[in-house]
Enzyme design. Structure first.
Site, PDB file in Angstrom:
ATOM      1  N   LYS A 274       4.255   7.149 -42.939  1.00 57.37           N
ATOM      2  CA  LYS A 274       5.846   6.829 -42.166  1.00 57.37           C
ATOM      3  C   LYS A 274       7.072   6.620 -44.000  1.00 57.37           C
ATOM      4  CE  LYS A 274       8.562   5.850 -38.153  1.00 57.37           C
ATOM      5  NZ  LYS A 274       9.388   5.008 -38.412  1.00 57.37           N
TER       6      LYS A 274
ATOM      7  N   LEU B  97       9.907   8.843 -32.482  1.00 58.23           N
ATOM      8  CA  LEU B  97       8.131   7.961 -32.053  1.00 58.23           C
ATOM      9  C   LEU B  97       8.463   7.015 -31.351  1.00 58.23           C
ATOM     10  CD1 LEU B  97       7.257   9.606 -35.606  1.00 58.23           C
ATOM     11  CD2 LEU B  97       6.816  11.012 -33.260  1.00 58.23           C
TER      12      LEU B  97
HETATM   13  S1  IVH Z   1       6.929  13.237 -36.897  1.00 59.38           S
HETATM   14  C1  IVH Z   1       9.084  14.186 -32.629  1.00 59.38           C
HETATM   15  N1  IVH Z   1       6.175  11.896 -39.338  1.00 59.38           N
HETATM   16  O1  IVH Z   1      10.073   8.233 -38.190  1.00 59.38           O
HETATM   17  C2  IVH Z   1       9.266  13.486 -34.297  1.00 59.38           C
HETATM   18  N2  IVH Z   1       8.429  10.972 -38.670  1.00 59.38           N
HETATM   19  O2  IVH Z   1      10.236   6.842 -35.928  1.00 59.38           O
HETATM   20  C3  IVH Z   1       8.450  13.555 -35.108  1.00 59.38           C
HETATM   21  N3  IVH Z   1       9.398   9.571 -39.775  1.00 59.38           N
HETATM   22  O3  IVH Z   1      12.775  10.621 -36.406  1.00 59.38           O
HETATM   23  C4  IVH Z   1       8.298  13.433 -35.994  1.00 59.38           C
HETATM   24  N4  IVH Z   1       7.470   9.526 -41.709  1.00 59.38           N
HETATM   25  O4  IVH Z   1      12.533  10.241 -38.865  1.00 59.38           O
HETATM   26  C5  IVH Z   1       6.833  12.075 -38.650  1.00 59.38           C
HETATM   27  N5  IVH Z   1       5.318  11.161 -41.403  1.00 59.38           N
HETATM   28  C6  IVH Z   1       6.338  11.181 -40.931  1.00 59.38           C
HETATM   29  C7  IVH Z   1       7.535  10.509 -40.901  1.00 59.38           C
HETATM   30  C8  IVH Z   1       8.534  10.648 -39.380  1.00 59.38           C
HETATM   31  C9  IVH Z   1       8.597   9.251 -41.426  1.00 59.38           C
HETATM   32  C10 IVH Z   1      10.103   9.795 -39.711  1.00 59.38           C
HETATM   33  C11 IVH Z   1      11.133  10.627 -38.602  1.00 59.38           C
HETATM   34  C12 IVH Z   1      11.533  10.070 -37.139  1.00 59.38           C
HETATM   35  C13 IVH Z   1      11.277   8.842 -37.383  1.00 59.38           C
HETATM   36  C14 IVH Z   1      10.060   7.893 -35.868  1.00 59.38           C
END
Ligand code: IVH
Length: 709
Positions: A129, A94
Site C-alpha cells: 500500500k 479501502l
Molecule cells: S486499491 C477501491 N491498491 O490506498 C479502492 N489502493 O486507503 C481500491 N493505495 O484510495 C484501492 N496503494 O489511494 C489500492 N496497491 C494499492 C494501493 C492503494 C495505495 C491507496 C489508494 C486508496 C487508498 C485507500
C-alpha cells in the site's frame, strides 16, 4: 434591479436561466481574453465573483445547468484553484485491517457472501500500500486527456497539466488493443531519497520543509503552476482503474500485465495467496522489505483477483467488499503528559484529550492524543505528569498506549474525571443501555442549553463532509454563535438575507471585510441545494454517519420520502419500520435513532426552520434527490421481500444486489411489496403475497431479473 444585480436567492427560474446564459458567455469571453489574448479587462477578483455567481445559481437551479457551463469547461490555466472533475466511477477507499485475525474475517466475509464451497479458494493478491495520494489518469484512444485527484471520491480536481509532467505517466500509450477509454488509477508518490534531498535543498535555502514524502507529493500535485510540479521528483504506480470502455481482462493480474505492456507503471512487488495464512505470510514478506523499498508504504492491500467475483462482491458504501488494507503497526514514542483537557462533542460526549510535550512520531510532531474515555484512563491508570508511550499510524489520531510507571513522578494523583460539563456546568452522566450496561461515555445532560454541543453540531453541519460551506470554519462558528448570529443550522441560510436587508452588519466585525462577507454569502448560496446524503450526514443524527447517510439517501431517494418513512416507522408494527430495518446496514439501533430524531419536537422545529417549504420557508434548504444506483433498472424503486432459502447466492448478496439496483428490501410482506423472491421453505410470507396478489418469483427468475441491465 436588473437580473444581474438580483441576489441568487431572489432569482426566478426564468431570470436564472437568462443569467446562466449571460454568465456562460461572459466568462468564456474573459477566459479568452485572459488565456489567448493575454489582455484581461477585469480583475481576478471580479472574474472569480462571476464564476462563483454562476456556481451559486447552478446549485439553486440544478435543472438549468447548461451544456456549456463554465463550471465544467476545460482549457486554460485555472486561476483560483483547479477545475472540478466528476469521476465517472467513484474513487472509493479501502477498509482497514490492523490485526491478523481481521485478515481471516475478510476471507470469511467473502466466502460467506459468495457462498463458496470449502475447496473453492479464490486467488487474492497482496501488494504494497503506497503512501502517496491517489490520482486518476484518463486515456482516450491511447492519449492522456485528463489527470485528476481523488477529492471526495465523487469529485476531484483537474490536475492534468501537473500529472502530465511526471515521467512515469505516458502521454501516449503504446502497444495493441488499447481500450478507447481507459482511466487508470494509482498513487502519486515521492521516493524517500528524493524527498530527503529535496528537503535538504529547501533547508539550505531557508524554505519551508515538508514533514513526509506523502505531504510533499500532495503539495507538488496541487501546485497551480505545473512548472513547479515538474521540478519535484514525483513518481506514479498504477494499482487499478476506473472507467474503461471495454473489459480489459479476467483478473487484476492480467489487467496490470496489460497496463505494463501499454507503458503504464505498475509495481512488480506482488504476491498471490488463497488463504489467510498465506496472505499474512505475504504481509510479513512485504513488511520485511519495507525499509529497503525506495518508497514509503503503510501496509499491504489484499484484493480478490477475479474481476467476475469482484463484480458479485460489489461495495459497501465507500469501500469494496473485495479488498482490504492491512496496515502496518504504528510507530511509538515516549513523552510527558502535561495536562488532560475535556472536550465536549456534539452529542454531549466528554472526551479527555492528552496534552503532550511535543514529540516526533509517525512522520509528524504530536502534541495531543486522545484518551478515549474515563474507563480508559482508569484502566491504564494515566496521571498528569506521567511519561506515556504514544503511537500514531497514518491519519489516525495519536493514542496513548501505556504509562512508563517507573518514570511516574512522586505525588502524581489518580485522575478525577469531571462529573459536570466543563462548558455549561450541567451534570454529566453515563447512561445505561437497554441491557442495563453503563455507557463508557459520560455525557453532558445540558442538551440544547449547552453551548459546546450546539457549536459542535453547527461545526459538523458546515464541515467538509457535510454541507461543506467554505469560509464558515470552526472559528467563525464560535464567533457567530457567541454573538448570537447563528444558533442553529437554519440561521446560516437566513444570514444572506439578514446581511442584505442591513439587519446584520457583518462587514464591521473583526476580520471580516466586504469581500469576505460577499464570499461567505456566495458560499452559503452555493449550498442551498445540497446532495441528500450530505444533508442527512450534516444533521448529526446519532448512529447516522457518512456511510449510513449515503445508504439512506440511495434507499429513499428524496428528503420527503425519508422524513415520511421515518415518521411512519415510529410504529414498529408498520411496513415502514420493516422497510427501514431491512435497508442494508440499518439495524434496529440505527433505525430507532433515526425515528427518534424525527419524533423529537425540537428537531422538527429546527428542521421546519431549515428545510424549504413553499408556504412557510421559501428560502430554506432543498436537498437534491439522490441518484439511485441504477434508477433505470426495472426493479429500481420497487420493494422486494426475500423469503425461504436462497441456494445460488446468500441473502446478503441478494439484498445488496437489489439495493444496488435501486430497489428497497423489506423484511415483511405488505401492500407496498412489489416482488417476493421465494426459495424452498418459504411459508407465511408466501401465503401473504398470494393473498395480496403480489408477484412471486423463484431464485432463478430473481437472478435473471437482477443481472439484466
Ligand atoms: S486499491 C477501491 N491498491 O490506498 C479502492 N489502493 O486507503 C481500491 N493505495 O484510495 C484501492 N496503494 O489511494 C489500492 N496497491 C494499492 C494501493 C492503494 C495505495 C491507496 C489508494 C486508496 C487508498 C485507500
Amino acid at each position: 434591479m436588473t437580473a444581474r444585480e438580483t441576489p441568487v436567492q431572489d432569482l426566478t427560474a426564468a431570470q436564472a436561466k437568462k443569467e446562466l446564459a449571460r454568465l456562460s458567455a461572459e466568462i468564456a469571453e474573459h477566459d479568452k481574453r485572459y488565456h489567448e489574448q493575454d489582455a484581461p479587462i477585469i480583475s481576478d477578483a471580479d472574474f472569480d465573483a462571476l464564476r462563483r455567481r454562476n456556481e451559486a445559481i447552478e446549485a439553486r437551479f440544478p435543472d438549468l445547468v447548461r451544456a456549456d457551463t463554465p463550471s465544467a469547461r476545460v482549457g486554460g490555466k485555472a486561476r483560483e484553484g483547479f477545475r472540478k472533475v466528476i469521476h465517472a466511477v467513484p474513487m472509493l477507499s479501502l477498509d482497514n485491517a490492523f490485526a491478523e485475525e481481521e485478515v481471516g474475517d475478510f476471507i470469511q466475509r467473502i466466502r460467506r457472501f459468495l457462498n463458496l464451497r470449502e475447496d473453492d479458494q479464490p486467488v487474492i493478491s497482496a501488494e504494497p500500500k503506497i503512501d502517496g495520494l491517489s490520482a486518476s489518469i484518463r486515456y482516450e484512444n491511447g492519449v492522456l486527456v485528463r489527470g485528476a485527484t481523488r477529492g471526495d471520491g465523487r469529485e476531484g480536481e483537474d490536475v492534468t497539466a501537473n500529472l502530465a509532467t511526471l515521467a512515469d505517466i505516458p502521454k501516449k500509450l503504446k502497444g495493441k488493443a488499447i481500450p478507447a477509454v481507459l482511466e487508470a488509477r494509482g498513487e502519486v508518490y515521492m521516493e524517500k531519497a528524493a524527498f530527503a534531498a529535496m528537503n535538504a535543498r529547501a533547508q539550505a535555502q531557508g524554505a519551508q520543509l515538508y514533514v513526509n514524502p506523502r505531504n510533499a507529493a500532495a503539495g507538488a500535485v496541487r501546485q497551480l503552476d505545473p512548472t513547479i510540479t515538474a521540478s519535484r521528483p514525483l513518481r506514479f504506480f498504477c494499482w487499478g482503474w476506473g472507467e474503461v470502455s471495454e473489459p480489459i481482462a479476467e483478473t487484476q493480474t492480467m489487467a496490470l500485465e496489460k497496463f505494463a505492456a501499454w507503458g503504464l507503471p505498475v509495481n512488480p512487488l506482488r504476491f498471490e495467496a488463497r488463504t489467510a495464512e498465506a496472505l499474512i505470510a505475504a504481509y510479513h514478506a512485504i513488511g520485511a522489505q519495507r525499509g529497503d523499498l525506495a518508497y514509503e508504504i503503510d501496509g499491504v492491500v489484499y484484493k480478490v483477483d477475479s474481476l467476475a467475483l469482484r463484480e458479485r462482491l460489489g461495495f459497501v458504501s465507500r469501500s469494496p467488499r473485495w479488498a482490504i488494507a492491512h496496515k502496518f503497526a504504528a510507530e511509538q514514542a515516549e513523552t510527558v503528559l502535561e495536562a488532560i483537557d475535556i472536550q465536549v462533542g456534539r452529542t454531549g460526549a466528554l472526551t479527555p484529550v492528552a496534552r503532550l510535550k511535543p514529540v516526533f512520531v509517525g512522520g509528524v510532531t504530536v502534541t495531543n492524543a486522545t484518551l478515549h474515555n474515563e474507563d480508559e484512563i482508569k484502566r491504564k491508570d494515566i496521571r498528569v505528569g506521567d511519561t506515556v508511550v504514544i503511537q500514531r499510524a497514518g491519519d489516525v489520531i495519536p493514542q496513548v498506549v501505556s504509562v512508563a510507571l517507573e518514570k511516574r513522578p512522586k505525588g502524581a494523583d489518580p485522575y478525577a474525571f469531571p462529573q459536570k460539563c466543563p462548558v455549561c456546568g450541567s451534570h454529566a452522566v453515563r447512561e445505561a443501555d437497554e441491557s442495563g450496561a453503563e455507557d463508557v461515555v459520560r455525557r453532558c445532560t445540558g442538551g440544547l442549553i449547552c453551548a459546546a454541543q450546539a457549536k459542535e453540531r453547527l461545526k459538523h453541519f458546515v464541515s467538509r463532509r457535510a454541507l461543506d460551506i467554505e469560509g464558515l470554519g470552526e472559528k467563525q462558528i464560535d464567533t457567530f454563535y457567541d454573538a448570537g448570529i447563528v444558533r442553529e443550522p437554519g440561521d446560516i441560510f437566513t444570514l444572506p438575507a439578514r446581511v442584505r436587508s442591513g439587519a446584520l452588519q457583518l462587514a464591521q466585525r473583526e476580520g471580516m471585510g466586504e469581500q469576505s462577507v460577499a464570499n461567505l454569502i456566495e458560499a452559503i448560496e452555493a449550498r442551498r441545494t445540497p446532495a441528500l446524503a450530505r444533508f442527512i450526514n450534516a444533521l448529526g443524527i446519532r448512529h447516522v454517519g457518512e456511510t449510513i447517510s449515503d445508504i439512506l439517501a440511495r434507499a429513499y431517494g428524496s428528503w420527503t420520502a425519508l422524513a415520511e418513512a421515518a415518521s411512519a416507522a415510529r410504529d414498529q408494527e408498520s411496513a415502514a419500520w420493516a422497510e427501514l430495518v431491512g435497508v442494508e446496514k440499518i439495524g434496529p439501533i440505527k433505525a430507532e435513532a433515526l425515528v427518534e430524531f424525527f419524533a423529537e419536537p425540537k428537531n422538527c422545529e429546527m428542521l421546519a426552520r431549515l428545510v424549504y417549504d413553499d408556504a412557510n420557508n421559501p428560502d430554506g434548504v432543498r436537498p437534491r434527490d439522490a441518484e439511485k444506483a441504477a434508477s433505470t433498472h426495472e426493479i429500481s424503486g420497487k420493494t422486494i421481500v426475500f423469503t425461504g432459502t436462497l441456494e445460488k447466492m446468500t441473502r446478503d448478496e441478494a439484498k445488496a444486489r437489489a439495493l444496488a439496483l435501486g430497489a428497497k428490501v423489506s423484511g415483511s410482506v405488505s401492500k407496498k411489496t412489489d416482488i417476493v423472491v421465494a426459495g424452498p421453505g418459504a411459508g407465511s410470507k408466501l401465503r401473504e403475497a398470494a393473498a395480496l396478489g403480489i408477484q412471486v418469483i423463484d431464485e432463478d427468475a430473481w437472478i435473471a431479473l437482477s443481472t439484466n441491465p
